[in-house]
Every structure is written in C-alpha cells, then in structure tokens.
Write a protein that holds these residues in place. Structure first.
Motif, mmCIF file in Angstrom:
data_model
loop_
_atom_site.group_PDB
_atom_site.id
_atom_site.type_symbol
_atom_site.label_atom_id
_atom_site.label_comp_id
_atom_site.label_asym_id
_atom_site.label_seq_id
_atom_site.Cartn_x
_atom_site.Cartn_y
_atom_site.Cartn_z
ATOM 1 N N CYS A 178 0.639 0.841 -2.941
ATOM 2 C CA CYS A 178 0.409 1.712 -1.305
ATOM 3 C C CYS A 178 1.050 1.260 -0.135
ATOM 4 C CB CYS A 178 -0.694 2.041 -0.680
ATOM 5 S SG CYS A 178 -1.327 1.759 0.757
ATOM 6 N N SER A 179 2.040 2.049 -0.055
ATOM 7 C CA SER A 179 2.851 2.071 0.751
ATOM 8 C C SER A 179 2.675 1.481 2.367
ATOM 9 C CB SER A 179 3.817 3.235 1.095
ATOM 10 O OG SER A 179 3.259 5.124 2.422
ATOM 11 N N SER A 180 1.520 1.106 2.855
ATOM 12 C CA SER A 180 0.756 1.126 3.863
ATOM 13 C C SER A 180 0.457 -0.420 3.394
ATOM 14 C CB SER A 180 -0.236 1.968 4.476
ATOM 15 O OG SER A 180 0.034 2.515 4.817
ATOM 16 N N CYS A 181 -0.126 -0.965 2.739
ATOM 17 C CA CYS A 181 -1.131 -1.944 2.460
ATOM 18 C C CYS A 181 -0.367 -3.172 0.778
ATOM 19 C CB CYS A 181 -2.567 -1.889 2.750
ATOM 20 S SG CYS A 181 -3.411 -1.544 0.927
ATOM 21 N N ALA A 182 0.274 -2.152 0.555
ATOM 22 C CA ALA A 182 0.516 -3.030 -0.707
ATOM 23 C C ALA A 182 -1.011 -2.959 -2.390
ATOM 24 C CB ALA A 182 1.287 -3.959 -1.293
ATOM 25 N N GLN A 183 -1.470 -2.059 -2.004
ATOM 26 C CA GLN A 183 -2.614 -2.354 -3.025
ATOM 27 C C GLN A 183 -1.947 -1.465 -4.597
ATOM 28 O OE1 GLN A 183 -5.809 -3.532 -2.298
ATOM 29 N NE2 GLN A 183 -6.723 -2.526 -4.725
ATOM 30 N N PRO A 184 -1.991 -2.158 -5.144
ATOM 31 C CA PRO A 184 -1.972 -0.700 -6.922
ATOM 32 C C PRO A 184 -2.509 -0.071 -6.708
ATOM 33 C CG PRO A 184 -2.220 -3.967 -6.869
ATOM 34 C CD PRO A 184 -2.679 -3.820 -5.549
ATOM 35 N N LEU A 185 -1.128 0.909 -6.870
ATOM 36 C CA LEU A 185 -2.429 2.081 -7.070
ATOM 37 C C LEU A 185 -2.092 2.797 -8.460
ATOM 38 C CD1 LEU A 185 -1.405 3.904 -4.357
ATOM 39 C CD2 LEU A 185 -3.752 2.989 -4.327
ATOM 40 N N PHE A 186 -0.757 3.125 -9.327
ATOM 41 C CA PHE A 186 -1.188 3.812 -10.566
ATOM 42 C C PHE A 186 -0.238 2.137 -11.357
ATOM 43 C CE2 PHE A 186 -1.888 6.535 -7.800
ATOM 44 C CZ PHE A 186 -3.206 7.604 -8.233
ATOM 45 N N GLU A 187 -0.054 2.711 -12.837
ATOM 46 C CA GLU A 187 0.801 1.864 -12.879
ATOM 47 C C GLU A 187 2.401 2.930 -13.815
ATOM 48 O OE1 GLU A 187 -1.115 1.042 -16.757
ATOM 49 O OE2 GLU A 187 -2.506 -0.739 -15.745
ATOM 50 N N VAL B 98 -7.753 8.391 -1.896
ATOM 51 C CA VAL B 98 -7.470 7.257 -0.869
ATOM 52 C C VAL B 98 -7.237 5.838 -1.382
ATOM 53 C CG1 VAL B 98 -8.521 8.954 1.366
ATOM 54 C CG2 VAL B 98 -9.130 6.315 0.366
ATOM 55 N N CYS B 99 -6.122 5.524 -0.539
ATOM 56 C CA CYS B 99 -5.861 3.691 -1.453
ATOM 57 C C CYS B 99 -7.650 3.320 -0.855
ATOM 58 C CB CYS B 99 -5.384 3.205 0.338
ATOM 59 S SG CYS B 99 -4.970 1.506 -0.233
ATOM 60 N N SER B 100 -8.043 2.333 -1.343
ATOM 61 C CA SER B 100 -8.698 1.308 -1.425
ATOM 62 C C SER B 100 -8.969 0.509 -0.581
ATOM 63 C CB SER B 100 -9.882 1.046 -2.533
ATOM 64 O OG SER B 100 -8.497 -0.390 -3.036
ATOM 65 N N GLY B 101 -7.593 0.144 -0.620
ATOM 66 C CA GLY B 101 -7.416 -1.365 0.494
ATOM 67 C C GLY B 101 -7.556 -0.733 1.621
ATOM 68 N N CYS B 102 -7.054 0.306 2.565
ATOM 69 C CA CYS B 102 -6.618 0.343 3.819
ATOM 70 C C CYS B 102 -7.173 2.200 4.356
ATOM 71 C CB CYS B 102 -5.190 0.570 3.927
ATOM 72 S SG CYS B 102 -4.272 1.933 3.176
ATOM 73 N N SER B 103 -7.594 2.158 2.955
ATOM 74 C CA SER B 103 -8.451 4.160 3.585
ATOM 75 C C SER B 103 -6.889 5.223 3.575
ATOM 76 C CB SER B 103 -8.881 4.654 4.931
ATOM 77 O OG SER B 103 -10.016 3.115 4.485
ATOM 78 N N LYS B 104 -5.921 5.243 3.259
ATOM 79 C CA LYS B 104 -4.661 5.832 3.644
ATOM 80 C C LYS B 104 -4.547 6.951 2.986
ATOM 81 C CE LYS B 104 0.576 6.021 3.742
ATOM 82 N NZ LYS B 104 1.549 5.242 3.852
ATOM 83 N N HIS B 105 -4.419 8.420 3.108
ATOM 84 C CA HIS B 105 -4.460 9.220 2.333
ATOM 85 C C HIS B 105 -3.697 9.250 1.231
ATOM 86 C CE1 HIS B 105 -4.866 13.388 1.059
ATOM 87 N NE2 HIS B 105 -3.721 13.917 1.072
ATOM 88 N N LEU B 106 -3.651 9.439 0.525
ATOM 89 C CA LEU B 106 -2.923 9.487 -1.119
ATOM 90 C C LEU B 106 -2.306 10.765 -1.571
ATOM 91 C CD1 LEU B 106 -4.025 6.628 -3.413
ATOM 92 C CD2 LEU B 106 -2.269 6.418 -0.931
#
Length: 125
Positions: free
Chosen positions: A43-52, A90-98
């Motif tokens: 995630c570009s906002s919180c660095a939560q891993p999203l996709f490999e 959405v990102c599970s870390g910060c709820s940002k729309h992906l």
C-alpha cells in the motif's frame, strides 16, 4: 466533438480527482516491467503488503491486475454506487481504496483485482 461527449469526459475526470481514482492508461511507469518478479506490492500509504509480483498479469485494462492478494492484506467491501453492484478492494491496514474485484475466467482463481497504480508501491524481492 459533441457537448455530451465533452461533459462525460469532464465528469469522469472530476470523479477521478475527487475520489482519488485514476484513469486507465494514464501513466506508464517502471511498475510494468516487474510483472513476473518475485517482489511485493505494498500500500502506498501504510506499506501493508497487498500483492505478490508473481500473481500479477496483463489484463489490458490499463490498471495493474492481480489474480490473488496477500492473506489479510486487503478487505473486500460491497459497492453499489452508480447503479452497479461491484466489490471494492481496500487496504486492511489503512482502509485506502485500492480498486475493484471482478470475475475473470482466465486466471487460476477466476478473479481479477483491478488496482489503481497510485495505490501501490513495488518493493523488489
């Protein structure tokens, strides 16, 4: 160009700006050359891993597309705006729309995560 077409284009641009959605095929970046690498998209906002990186594929839709997300990396929410039923990612870390989730018969999961490029940060593995 007719007035109706101009209004439609202006309306789409306004939605993209106000909701931080990005238009497809907007900008070509280095992200495209990492389609099969072993890196991770965060995630570009919180660095939560999203996709490999090895789960990314070219869907020719103008957005980065993936067929599987990192466990616990994203949340899926129903979205009924504009008279359509869709699934919002959405990102599970910060709820940002992906982006959005669609059915896609040509992937191992039968799914396509269509993600806004600006929502991702690539980290080479």
């Amino acid at each position: 160009m007719s007035t109706r077409i101009v209004c439609l284009k202006n309306s789409r641009i306004k939605k993209a700006r106000n909701r931080l959605y990005k238009m497809p095929f907007g900008h070509k970046t280095d992200m495209q050359k990492f389609a099969s690498d072993e890196g991770t998209y965060l995630c570009s906002s919180c660095a939560q891993p999203l996709f490999e990186g090895d789960k990314r594929f070219e869907a020719h839709c103008g957005f980065p597309s993936f067929w599987l997300h990192v466990a616990e990396g994203v949340e899926l929410k129903p979205l009924t705006s504009y008279g359509r039923i869709r699934t919002q990612v959405v990102c599970s870390g910060c709820s940002k729309h992906l982006g959005h989730l669609f059915e896609h018969p040509d992937t191992p999961t039968q799914l396509r995560y269509c993600i806004n490029q600006e929502a991702l940060k690539y980290v080479k593995g």
